[in-house]
Write a protein that holds these residues in place. Sequence first.
Motif, PDB file in Angstrom:
ATOM      1  N   VAL A 246       0.835  -1.212   0.000  1.00 52.16           N
ATOM      2  CA  VAL A 246       0.000   0.000   0.000  1.00 52.16           C
ATOM      3  C   VAL A 246       0.863   1.253   0.000  1.00 52.16           C
ATOM      4  O   VAL A 246       0.611   2.208  -0.755  1.00 52.16           O
ATOM      5  CB  VAL A 246      -0.965  -0.010   1.204  1.00 52.16           C
ATOM      6  N   ASP A 247       1.897   1.268   0.824  1.00 51.55           N
ATOM      7  CA  ASP A 247       2.792   2.432   0.884  1.00 51.55           C
ATOM      8  C   ASP A 247       3.526   2.622  -0.448  1.00 51.55           C
ATOM      9  O   ASP A 247       3.689   3.758  -0.919  1.00 51.55           O
ATOM     10  CB  ASP A 247       3.812   2.271   2.015  1.00 51.55           C
ATOM     11  N   GLU A 297       1.407  13.644 -18.330  1.00 52.35           N
ATOM     12  CA  GLU A 297       2.123  14.843 -17.880  1.00 52.35           C
ATOM     13  C   GLU A 297       1.148  15.939 -17.446  1.00 52.35           C
ATOM     14  O   GLU A 297       0.180  16.247 -18.139  1.00 52.35           O
ATOM     15  CB  GLU A 297       3.006  15.368 -19.018  1.00 52.35           C
ATOM     16  N   GLY A 298       1.404  16.487 -16.293  1.00 54.64           N
ATOM     17  CA  GLY A 298       0.568  17.558 -15.777  1.00 54.64           C
ATOM     18  C   GLY A 298      -0.500  17.097 -14.816  1.00 54.64           C
ATOM     19  O   GLY A 298      -1.170  17.924 -14.187  1.00 54.64           O
ATOM     20  N   ARG A 299      -0.688  15.763 -14.669  1.00 59.48           N
ATOM     21  CA  ARG A 299      -1.706  15.258 -13.750  1.00 59.48           C
ATOM     22  C   ARG A 299      -1.027  14.617 -12.550  1.00 59.48           C
ATOM     23  O   ARG A 299      -0.092  13.821 -12.701  1.00 59.48           O
ATOM     24  CB  ARG A 299      -2.604  14.223 -14.428  1.00 59.48           C
ATOM     25  N   SER A 300      -1.476  14.944 -11.363  1.00 59.29           N
ATOM     26  CA  SER A 300      -0.955  14.304 -10.159  1.00 59.29           C
ATOM     27  C   SER A 300      -2.055  14.263  -9.113  1.00 59.29           C
ATOM     28  O   SER A 300      -3.049  14.986  -9.203  1.00 59.29           O
ATOM     29  CB  SER A 300       0.273  15.047  -9.624  1.00 59.29           C
ATOM     30  N   TYR A 301      -1.843  13.413  -8.114  1.00 56.20           N
ATOM     31  CA  TYR A 301      -2.905  13.126  -7.146  1.00 56.20           C
ATOM     32  C   TYR A 301      -2.350  13.023  -5.733  1.00 56.20           C
ATOM     33  O   TYR A 301      -1.149  12.814  -5.519  1.00 56.20           O
ATOM     34  CB  TYR A 301      -3.592  11.796  -7.488  1.00 56.20           C
ATOM     35  N   ALA A 302      -3.276  13.130  -4.792  1.00 56.79           N
ATOM     36  CA  ALA A 302      -3.022  12.754  -3.408  1.00 56.79           C
ATOM     37  C   ALA A 302      -3.993  11.626  -3.079  1.00 56.79           C
ATOM     38  O   ALA A 302      -5.147  11.644  -3.530  1.00 56.79           O
ATOM     39  CB  ALA A 302      -3.252  13.940  -2.471  1.00 56.79           C
ATOM     40  N   LEU A 303      -3.540  10.631  -2.330  1.00 55.31           N
ATOM     41  CA  LEU A 303      -4.367   9.491  -1.963  1.00 55.31           C
ATOM     42  C   LEU A 303      -4.612   9.482  -0.460  1.00 55.31           C
ATOM     43  O   LEU A 303      -3.730   9.825   0.319  1.00 55.31           O
ATOM     44  CB  LEU A 303      -3.695   8.175  -2.370  1.00 55.31           C
ATOM     45  N   ARG A 304      -5.815   9.083  -0.066  1.00 51.28           N
ATOM     46  CA  ARG A 304      -6.144   8.893   1.342  1.00 51.28           C
ATOM     47  C   ARG A 304      -6.614   7.454   1.533  1.00 51.28           C
ATOM     48  O   ARG A 304      -7.579   7.014   0.906  1.00 51.28           O
ATOM     49  CB  ARG A 304      -7.233   9.886   1.781  1.00 51.28           C
ATOM     50  N   ALA A 305      -5.930   6.733   2.408  1.00 52.95           N
ATOM     51  CA  ALA A 305      -6.181   5.300   2.562  1.00 52.95           C
ATOM     52  C   ALA A 305      -7.528   5.031   3.221  1.00 52.95           C
ATOM     53  O   ALA A 305      -7.962   5.740   4.132  1.00 52.95           O
ATOM     54  CB  ALA A 305      -5.056   4.667   3.377  1.00 52.95           C
ATOM     55  N   THR A 306      -8.169   3.973   2.760  1.00 54.09           N
ATOM     56  CA  THR A 306      -9.387   3.452   3.375  1.00 54.09           C
ATOM     57  C   THR A 306      -9.438   1.961   3.033  1.00 54.09           C
ATOM     58  O   THR A 306      -8.431   1.396   2.604  1.00 54.09           O
ATOM     59  CB  THR A 306     -10.639   4.210   2.862  1.00 54.09           C
ATOM     60  N   ARG A 307     -10.578   1.317   3.239  1.00 53.90           N
ATOM     61  CA  ARG A 307     -10.720  -0.096   2.860  1.00 53.90           C
ATOM     62  C   ARG A 307     -12.095  -0.304   2.257  1.00 53.90           C
ATOM     63  O   ARG A 307     -13.076   0.322   2.681  1.00 53.90           O
ATOM     64  CB  ARG A 307     -10.530  -1.026   4.064  1.00 53.90           C
ATOM     65  N   ALA A 308     -12.150  -1.197   1.270  1.00 58.73           N
ATOM     66  CA  ALA A 308     -13.420  -1.493   0.613  1.00 58.73           C
ATOM     67  C   ALA A 308     -13.458  -2.961   0.232  1.00 58.73           C
ATOM     68  O   ALA A 308     -12.459  -3.519  -0.237  1.00 58.73           O
ATOM     69  CB  ALA A 308     -13.582  -0.637  -0.651  1.00 58.73           C
ATOM     70  N   ALA A 316      -9.067   9.191  -4.081  1.00 62.63           N
ATOM     71  CA  ALA A 316      -8.098   9.913  -4.906  1.00 62.63           C
ATOM     72  C   ALA A 316      -8.523  11.372  -5.043  1.00 62.63           C
ATOM     73  O   ALA A 316      -9.714  11.670  -5.208  1.00 62.63           O
ATOM     74  CB  ALA A 316      -7.982   9.262  -6.283  1.00 62.63           C
ATOM     75  N   TYR A 317      -7.540  12.264  -4.977  1.00 64.34           N
ATOM     76  CA  TYR A 317      -7.796  13.694  -5.114  1.00 64.34           C
ATOM     77  C   TYR A 317      -6.839  14.268  -6.151  1.00 64.34           C
ATOM     78  O   TYR A 317      -5.620  14.072  -6.060  1.00 64.34           O
ATOM     79  CB  TYR A 317      -7.600  14.408  -3.773  1.00 64.34           C
ATOM     80  N   LEU A 352     -19.168   8.663  -4.025  1.00 64.43           N
ATOM     81  CA  LEU A 352     -18.715   7.583  -3.157  1.00 64.43           C
ATOM     82  C   LEU A 352     -17.876   8.093  -1.984  1.00 64.43           C
ATOM     83  O   LEU A 352     -17.776   7.422  -0.957  1.00 64.43           O
ATOM     84  CB  LEU A 352     -17.902   6.565  -3.962  1.00 64.43           C
ATOM     85  N   MET A 353     -17.258   9.248  -2.132  1.00 68.17           N
ATOM     86  CA  MET A 353     -16.421   9.779  -1.062  1.00 68.17           C
ATOM     87  C   MET A 353     -17.207   9.870   0.248  1.00 68.17           C
ATOM     88  O   MET A 353     -16.691   9.559   1.322  1.00 68.17           O
ATOM     89  CB  MET A 353     -15.880  11.163  -1.443  1.00 68.17           C
ATOM     90  N   THR A 354     -18.453  10.300   0.151  1.00 68.55           N
ATOM     91  CA  THR A 354     -19.283  10.448   1.344  1.00 68.55           C
ATOM     92  C   THR A 354     -19.500   9.104   2.026  1.00 68.55           C
ATOM     93  O   THR A 354     -19.454   9.003   3.260  1.00 68.55           O
ATOM     94  CB  THR A 354     -20.641  11.067   0.971  1.00 68.55           C
ATOM     95  N   SER A 355     -19.731   8.053   1.242  1.00 71.11           N
ATOM     96  CA  SER A 355     -19.965   6.722   1.799  1.00 71.11           C
ATOM     97  C   SER A 355     -18.767   6.233   2.608  1.00 71.11           C
ATOM     98  O   SER A 355     -18.924   5.490   3.579  1.00 71.11           O
ATOM     99  CB  SER A 355     -20.266   5.723   0.671  1.00 71.11           C
ATOM    100  N   PHE A 356     -17.583   6.660   2.203  1.00 75.70           N
ATOM    101  CA  PHE A 356     -16.357   6.223   2.885  1.00 75.70           C
ATOM    102  C   PHE A 356     -15.907   7.192   3.971  1.00 75.70           C
ATOM    103  O   PHE A 356     -14.864   6.996   4.581  1.00 75.70           O
ATOM    104  CB  PHE A 356     -15.237   6.028   1.860  1.00 75.70           C
TER     105      PHE A 356
END
Length: 365
Positions: A246-247, A297-308, A316-317, A352-356
């Motif tokens: 995961v890391d 190129e030009g796209r990047s994200y931040a991730l916040r861990a959860t489980r499903a 993903a943000y 779906l963000m709200t559900s998690f």
Amino acid sequence: MAPEAALTEEAAVAGGAADEGVQAETGVLAAAQAGDDDAFQELVGPYRRELQVHCYRMLGSIQDAEDLTQETLLAAWRGLAGFEGRASVRTWLYRIATNRCLNELRAGARRSRDLTEMRKQEAILPEPSRRRAEPTWLEPYPDALLDEVPDRAPGPEARYETRESVSLAFLIAIQQLPPNQRAVLVLRDALGFRAAEVSEILGITTVAVNSALRRARAGLEENEGLQRPDRENAPLPGSLQERRIVDGFTHAFETGDVDALVALLTEDALLTMPPLPLEYQGQAAIGDFLASVALREGRSYALRATRANGQPAFGAYARDWDSPVLHPHGVVVLTLAGDRIAGVTRFLDNVLMTSFGLPESLRAA
């Protein structure tokens, strides 16, 4: 005290407790049937979350599952006066929920939604390794909600453990089954109801139940989408091995390192994006997709861990360099095999963000 006497006394105490439990439920049922809303909530409350999981298995959508659970409880409240107790309250609730799910599936209304938008997305993506005949109408289910299901072991008829029966691979596979076969398979093999109970729930003969179950099991095995991961070799949830994977995925995805991501994949890894009927299989195909679409190129994200669905997942943000705000970009679920990633499932619906319980947005560090 002799062992036999101790056992007899223990059995008598247990029997007395069981009798008291039956009497208590009978009293609550009588009060609920007399119109006591608090008694009704006490009667059905213990089953609410497992009914939602059941509707989720049937429909593949957490939003639809919640709606159908609410409808089930409303129908139960309205029909409680006619409940004669020939089956348990739990079985009676499953009968209402299952038949409402079947009606929803047969109506097909939900399957027509968002088709136009889906086709637009499909048209701009690279050619996949293969295409499914139909869209995959599936959403992820938060483990936090699954943890709220009472620890009620499925009956001896069950073939699948609870978490295996909500795995993405299982849900994708049963979506290929006709509604009645799907219902029989879930009730028998996931929940462990006996054939006679399923007969009562669906209002069909036990012969029809057994026939539908045989066809459902055969269809499940023939469905090429049923590629359940090797659960024996998958790392345990929360284990050091899982955390390393995961890391590694988080760091590679957030830094846009396609080569590092590909190195984490098994040779036959599968990338899917429900409901799109597209599949990208293998390291080369997934690497090309990541480089040309997700991490171009030009796209990047931040991730916040959860489980499903019993699997590691992330919210993903997407980063916008012109703004300090990171916007939601769906949920990613990983399927692990050994020390590698065997499947990446991307769900693009930001609702779906709200559900998690994930934030609606992030601020850039």
